[in-house]
Design a protein around this motif. Structure first.
Motif, short mmCIF file in Angstrom:
data_model
loop_
_atom_site.label_atom_id
_atom_site.label_comp_id
_atom_site.label_asym_id
_atom_site.label_seq_id
_atom_site.Cartn_x
_atom_site.Cartn_y
_atom_site.Cartn_z
N LEU A 178 -15.08 72.34 37.62
CA LEU A 178 -16.18 71.99 37.21
C LEU A 178 -16.87 71.27 37.82
CD1 LEU A 178 -17.82 72.04 34.49
CD2 LEU A 178 -15.97 69.99 33.68
N ASP A 179 -16.16 70.41 39.26
CA ASP A 179 -17.29 70.28 39.68
C ASP A 179 -18.47 70.40 40.79
OD1 ASP A 179 -16.90 67.79 39.19
OD2 ASP A 179 -15.17 66.85 40.72
N LYS A 180 -18.27 71.74 41.27
CA LYS A 180 -19.25 72.96 41.63
C LYS A 180 -19.69 73.60 40.91
CE LYS A 180 -14.88 74.26 45.05
NZ LYS A 180 -14.11 75.39 45.40
N THR A 181 -19.42 73.60 39.77
CA THR A 181 -20.89 73.91 38.64
C THR A 181 -21.38 73.12 37.97
OG1 THR A 181 -18.76 75.25 37.51
CG2 THR A 181 -20.60 74.97 36.00
N VAL A 182 -21.47 72.28 38.44
CA VAL A 182 -22.20 70.68 37.95
C VAL A 182 -22.89 71.09 39.56
CG1 VAL A 182 -22.46 68.48 37.56
CG2 VAL A 182 -20.53 69.66 36.45
N THR A 183 -22.56 70.71 40.20
CA THR A 183 -23.49 70.24 41.11
C THR A 183 -24.56 71.44 41.53
OG1 THR A 183 -21.70 69.54 42.40
CG2 THR A 183 -23.30 70.07 44.06
N SER A 184 -23.86 73.35 41.11
CA SER A 184 -24.43 74.08 41.47
C SER A 184 -25.70 73.80 40.02
CB SER A 184 -24.10 75.85 41.26
OG SER A 184 -24.43 76.50 40.65
N LEU A 185 -24.77 73.51 39.72
CA LEU A 185 -27.03 73.24 38.40
C LEU A 185 -27.84 72.46 38.41
CD1 LEU A 185 -24.33 73.76 34.80
CD2 LEU A 185 -25.42 74.93 35.82
N ALA A 186 -27.46 71.26 38.90
CA ALA A 186 -28.26 69.56 39.63
C ALA A 186 -28.90 70.51 40.78
CB ALA A 186 -27.19 68.90 39.92
N ASP A 187 -28.32 71.35 41.64
CA ASP A 187 -29.06 72.05 42.54
C ASP A 187 -30.50 72.87 42.24
OD1 ASP A 187 -27.58 70.64 44.61
OD2 ASP A 187 -26.39 72.00 44.54
N SER A 188 -29.56 74.02 41.48
CA SER A 188 -30.97 74.39 40.21
C SER A 188 -32.08 73.47 39.94
CB SER A 188 -30.33 75.56 39.56
OG SER A 188 -29.61 76.54 40.25
N LEU A 189 -31.37 72.19 38.98
CA LEU A 189 -33.49 72.12 38.68
C LEU A 189 -33.64 70.78 39.79
CD1 LEU A 189 -30.91 70.33 35.63
CD2 LEU A 189 -32.37 71.80 35.40
N GLN A 190 -32.35 70.54 40.84
CA GLN A 190 -33.61 70.48 41.78
C GLN A 190 -34.72 70.23 42.49
OE1 GLN A 190 -31.88 66.40 42.90
NE2 GLN A 190 -34.19 65.96 43.53
N LYS A 191 -34.28 72.23 42.64
CA LYS A 191 -35.16 72.84 43.28
C LYS A 191 -36.77 73.39 42.08
CE LYS A 191 -31.90 75.93 45.12
NZ LYS A 191 -30.84 77.36 45.17
N ILE A 192 -36.63 73.09 40.68
CA ILE A 192 -37.87 73.20 40.37
C ILE A 192 -38.60 71.56 39.90
CG2 ILE A 192 -37.18 75.53 39.47
CD1 ILE A 192 -36.52 73.58 36.61
N GLY A 193 -37.88 70.50 40.39
CA GLY A 193 -38.51 69.33 40.31
C GLY A 193 -38.20 68.52 38.68
N PHE A 194 -36.96 68.84 38.60
CA PHE A 194 -36.95 68.42 37.45
C PHE A 194 -36.74 67.33 37.54
CE2 PHE A 194 -33.85 67.55 34.12
CZ PHE A 194 -34.28 68.19 33.06
N PHE A 195 -35.90 66.36 38.90
CA PHE A 195 -35.69 65.34 38.95
C PHE A 195 -36.67 64.80 39.66
CE2 PHE A 195 -31.55 67.54 38.95
CZ PHE A 195 -30.91 67.14 38.26
N SER A 196 -37.37 63.58 39.14
CA SER A 196 -38.08 62.67 40.53
C SER A 196 -36.64 62.15 40.88
CB SER A 196 -38.97 61.45 39.40
OG SER A 196 -37.52 60.84 38.23
N VAL A 197 -37.26 60.20 41.01
CA VAL A 197 -36.90 60.43 42.10
C VAL A 197 -35.05 59.42 41.90
CG1 VAL A 197 -36.58 57.58 43.14
CG2 VAL A 197 -38.22 58.93 42.92
N THR A 198 -35.14 59.16 40.32
CA THR A 198 -33.58 59.12 40.50
C THR A 198 -32.77 60.49 39.30
OG1 THR A 198 -34.33 57.44 38.58
CG2 THR A 198 -33.27 56.64 41.36
N GLY A 199 -32.53 60.25 38.42
CA GLY A 199 -31.51 61.12 37.22
C GLY A 199 -30.76 62.04 37.24
N ARG A 200 -30.83 62.53 38.93
CA ARG A 200 -29.58 63.11 39.04
C ARG A 200 -28.99 63.08 38.73
NH1 ARG A 200 -28.82 68.20 43.22
NH2 ARG A 200 -26.60 68.37 43.33
N ASP A 201 -28.11 61.97 38.46
CA ASP A 201 -26.12 61.42 38.29
C ASP A 201 -26.21 60.72 37.82
OD1 ASP A 201 -25.98 61.19 41.12
OD2 ASP A 201 -26.01 59.00 41.31
N ASP A 202 -27.21 61.01 36.38
CA ASP A 202 -26.81 60.94 35.14
C ASP A 202 -27.38 62.09 34.61
OD1 ASP A 202 -26.65 58.30 35.12
OD2 ASP A 202 -29.10 57.83 35.15
N MET A 203 -27.22 62.88 35.20
CA MET A 203 -27.81 64.63 34.88
C MET A 203 -26.07 64.85 34.75
SD MET A 203 -29.33 66.83 32.89
CE MET A 203 -31.13 66.49 32.65
#
Length: 258
Positions: A178-203
């Motif tokens: 599941l960690d791999k899936t969550v990391t994949s989702l977060a990477d995809s969101l990162q690519k489109i600029g969903f996170f600014s400076v912080t927020g990825r850990d909470d997401m």
């Protein structure tokens, strides 16, 4: 649980069709030993078979007795079912609690009987005295009485279910997967600029908590990963003025079939 050592006892049933319905409920749960306190000639064979249908062999092999005591003489435990509580009725077990006791007894070679009373009156105090345990099925206070075959079905379900293990139709992924899936989702969101400076850990924590409760299968995890990956690719391509994502594999256009 040894289902061959589970004994269903009907005490003074009145309606032949109810006996047939009980046979069908038993067959649904792989139970085959039926004992009846009463006389076989008091029942209409045709009416029994109408509701028994393909479970008629249970009726054909049923054994008749003069009393509950005689019907359960070879059993280690005899649990009388009742919806009424009272000083003479002692502690009543729920179906799942009785199932645990029955499992222990039947696996050791003993027989466990479940005794059901007359459709109208249930088991009397005198009849319950011939049992050494009491079982109750929780029902609404406004309409507590259950149909005889329904009561047998509920008890049979709990007993049969105990033999099935944790069958969910698939194997849920592990937390490390599941960690791999969550990391994949977060990477995809990162690519489109969903996170600014912080927020990825909470997401990531949010998705981990949510998806862990969903008990995803491997194919479901892969499907979610592809959805987010494709969404990120489409967003990036539009941002760079492309109609389609660069180097997109045509086979991924239908992500359900990927």
């Amino acid at each position: 649980m040894n289902l061959e050592n589970i004994v269903i006892v009907l005490c003074r049933p009145e309606e032949s069709r109810n006996v047939g319905a009980v046979c069908r409920a038993m067959a649904n749960c792989s139970l085959s030993t039926l004992r009846i306190v009463g006389k076989k000639e008091d029942f209409d064979d045709t009416r029994v078979r109408i509701l028994a249908i393909h479970s008629a062999p249970i009726w054909e092999k049923a054994v008749f007795f003069d009393s509950i005591k005689d019907a359960v003489a070879d059993c280690t435990v005899a649990a009388g079912t009742t919806r009424r509580r009272g000083k003479k009725r002692g502690k009543l077990l729920f179906p799942e609690e009785f199932t645990e006791e029955a499992s222990r007894i039947t696996e050791s070679g003993g027989k466990a009987a479940i005794v059901f009373g007359n459709e109208r009156t249930g088991l009397t105090d005198e009849e319950l005295d011939q049992c050494n345990l009491g079982v109750t099925i929780p029902t609404s206070e406004s309409f507590a009485s259950m149909n005889l075959s329904h009561a047998v079905q509920v008890m049979g379900y709990h007993i049969f279910r105990s033999t099935q293990g944790e069958r969910t139709g698939y194997t849920p992924i592990t937390l490390s997967r599941l960690d791999k899936t969550v990391t994949s989702l977060a990477d995809s969101l990162q690519k489109i600029g969903f996170f600014s400076v912080t927020g990825r850990d909470d997401m990531e924590k949010f998705w981990t908590d949510l998806l862990s409760r969903a008990s995803l299968s491997e194919s479901e995890a892969q499907y979610i990963e592809k959805i987010f990956d494709k969404a990120a690719g489409l967003a990036c391509s539009k941002r760079h003025g492309h109609e389609n994502p660069p180097n997109q594999d045509p086979g991924t256009r239908d992500i359900r079939n990927a």
